[in-house]
Motif scaffolding. Structure first.
Motif, mmCIF file in Angstrom:
data_model
loop_
_atom_site.group_PDB
_atom_site.id
_atom_site.type_symbol
_atom_site.label_atom_id
_atom_site.label_comp_id
_atom_site.label_asym_id
_atom_site.label_seq_id
_atom_site.Cartn_x
_atom_site.Cartn_y
_atom_site.Cartn_z
ATOM 1 N N THR A 1 -36.859 -23.051 21.625
ATOM 2 C CA THR A 1 -37.554 -22.639 22.837
ATOM 3 C C THR A 1 -37.208 -23.587 23.975
ATOM 4 O OG1 THR A 1 -39.567 -24.032 22.752
ATOM 5 C CG2 THR A 1 -39.498 -22.109 21.301
ATOM 6 N N THR A 2 -37.731 -23.268 25.176
ATOM 7 C CA THR A 2 -37.639 -24.202 26.305
ATOM 8 C C THR A 2 -39.041 -24.697 26.676
ATOM 9 O OG1 THR A 2 -37.678 -22.321 27.838
ATOM 10 C CG2 THR A 2 -35.513 -23.223 27.256
ATOM 11 N N THR A 3 -39.950 -24.674 25.732
ATOM 12 C CA THR A 3 -41.326 -25.100 25.954
ATOM 13 C C THR A 3 -41.450 -26.618 25.784
ATOM 14 O OG1 THR A 3 -42.149 -22.992 25.073
ATOM 15 C CG2 THR A 3 -43.720 -24.817 25.191
ATOM 16 N N ARG B 1 -43.219 -30.082 24.936
ATOM 17 C CA ARG B 1 -44.173 -30.401 23.865
ATOM 18 C C ARG B 1 -44.801 -31.763 24.139
ATOM 19 N NH1 ARG B 1 -44.636 -25.460 21.216
ATOM 20 N NH2 ARG B 1 -42.555 -24.563 20.986
ATOM 21 N N ASN C 1 -38.102 -29.899 27.538
ATOM 22 C CA ASN C 1 -37.309 -29.014 26.674
ATOM 23 C C ASN C 1 -36.565 -27.928 27.442
ATOM 24 O OD1 ASN C 1 -36.384 -28.244 24.127
ATOM 25 N ND2 ASN C 1 -38.134 -26.912 23.723
ATOM 26 N N ASP D 1 -36.153 -26.768 18.964
ATOM 27 C CA ASP D 1 -37.079 -25.854 18.285
ATOM 28 C C ASP D 1 -36.839 -24.395 18.651
ATOM 29 O OD1 ASP D 1 -38.000 -25.909 20.909
ATOM 30 O OD2 ASP D 1 -40.120 -25.934 20.354
ATOM 31 N N TYR E 1 -33.259 -27.059 25.814
ATOM 32 C CA TYR E 1 -33.322 -26.924 24.358
ATOM 33 C C TYR E 1 -33.096 -28.256 23.633
ATOM 34 C CZ TYR E 1 -32.657 -21.966 25.555
ATOM 35 O OH TYR E 1 -32.768 -20.716 26.109
ATOM 36 N N THR F 1 -29.713 -23.921 20.991
ATOM 37 C CA THR F 1 -31.178 -23.912 20.991
ATOM 38 C C THR F 1 -31.787 -24.661 19.810
ATOM 39 O OG1 THR F 1 -31.251 -21.818 19.784
ATOM 40 C CG2 THR F 1 -31.151 -21.703 22.180
ATOM 41 N N SER F 2 -30.983 -24.903 18.808
ATOM 42 C CA SER F 2 -31.435 -25.643 17.620
ATOM 43 C C SER F 2 -30.226 -26.355 17.014
ATOM 44 C CB SER F 2 -32.076 -24.686 16.610
ATOM 45 O OG SER F 2 -31.186 -23.667 16.262
#
Length: 285
Positions: free
Chosen positions: A81-83, A85, A72, A79, A75, A135-136
């Motif tokens: 974020t750049t986390t 998953r 991620n 969601d 993006y 980002t979304s």
């Protein structure tokens, strides 16, 4: 089923998804980063569609909700974020009917037919007229759409009127508009109507309304199937058969002919054509 860069996702007869291959970013969705050399069941939900990108995955669950998982950094999961998953997470509250995963970007057609895009926007691959990362999911234009496809840095779509549009990187002519000019918003390609599209690394495939196969873009490894290595800046007819389905890899292509036979062409250095050899094929065989 869908093939990412080094991972695969399939939806079985039970509508549940299984995934296998490289899992360094959690793109298989099994809550781990352990690569799998055979299919593993992902969760207990049932699904309608799946799509694999470079190191991320998308899915539409049976209730038409959108989920994403894996890498991620750009993006591309949507969601905000750049986390990364390691298992599917819900993206927004809308319902959806189609998805496509590029290398660093994602596309989706919402239940109302509107096109949305998110992730990296280099070369205008999202189609919003900018090169700004999103980002979304954001709305692209005001049209309604039937089908979408995402390549490494270009995107294709079939609008509700069956017309083909393309946007993003065009260095090899992969948009099909007769130029090598990057397009930052959806650009109409020709005057034909179309049934299906596929986007490879730098090449594109399409099935026209009369079921004829067309190809355009990068052709160094014969992935267009016209028997040459000449790049094509606009769609050219491939053979005289009629077709039902197509898929495009990095430098190879696959198609199901009207008689339900599977054909493959292009680069075959890893046996990706499935013909038992590592011989490059110049045209559909």
């Amino acid at each position: 089923a869908s093939a990412g860069y080094n991972h695969s996702i399939g939806r079985g007869p039970d509508s549940m998804i299984r995934a296998w291959g490289y899992n360094g970013y959690g793109q298989l969705g099994d809550e781990s980063t352990t690569s799998r050399n055979s299919p593993v069941l992902i969760g207990s939900c049932t699904w309608k569609a799946v799509a694999g990108g470079l190191h991320h995955s998308l899915g539409i669950r049976a209730d038409d909700k959108l989920f994403a998982w894996g890498w991620n950094e750009y993006y591309q999961l949507g969601d905000g974020t750049t986390t990364d998953r390691k298992s599917p997470i819900t993206i927004g509250s809308c319902t959806w009917k189609a998805i496509a995963a590029g290398f660093l970007h994602s596309l989706g057609i919402r239940a109302d037919g509107r096109l949305l895009a998110w992730g990296s926007n280099g070369s205008g691959r999202l189609g919003d007229g900018t090169t700004t990362k999103r980002t979304s999911p954001i709305l692209i234009g005001s049209c309604t759409w039937k089908a979408i496809a995402a390549g490494i840095a270009h995107s294709l779509g079939i609008r509700a009127d069956d017309r083909l549009l393309a946007w993003g990187s065009n260095n090899y002519g992969q948009l099909g508009d007769g130029t090598t000019t990057t397009r930052y918003s959806p650009t109409l390609i020709g005057s034909c109507t179309w049934k299906a599209i596929a986007a490879g690394q730098y090449h594109s495939l399409g099935i026209r309304a009369d079921d004829k196969l067309f190809a355009w873009g990068w052709n160094e490894y014969y992935q267009l199937g016209d028997g040459t290595t000449t790049d094509r800046k606009s769609p050219i007819t491939i053979g005289s058969c009629t077709w039902k389905a197509i898929s495009a890899g990095g430098s190879h292509s696959l198609g199901i002919r009207a008689d339900n036979r599977l054909l493959a062409w292009g680069r075959n250095n890893y046996g990706q054509l499935g013909d038992g050899t590592t011989t490059t094929r110049y045209s559909p065989t």
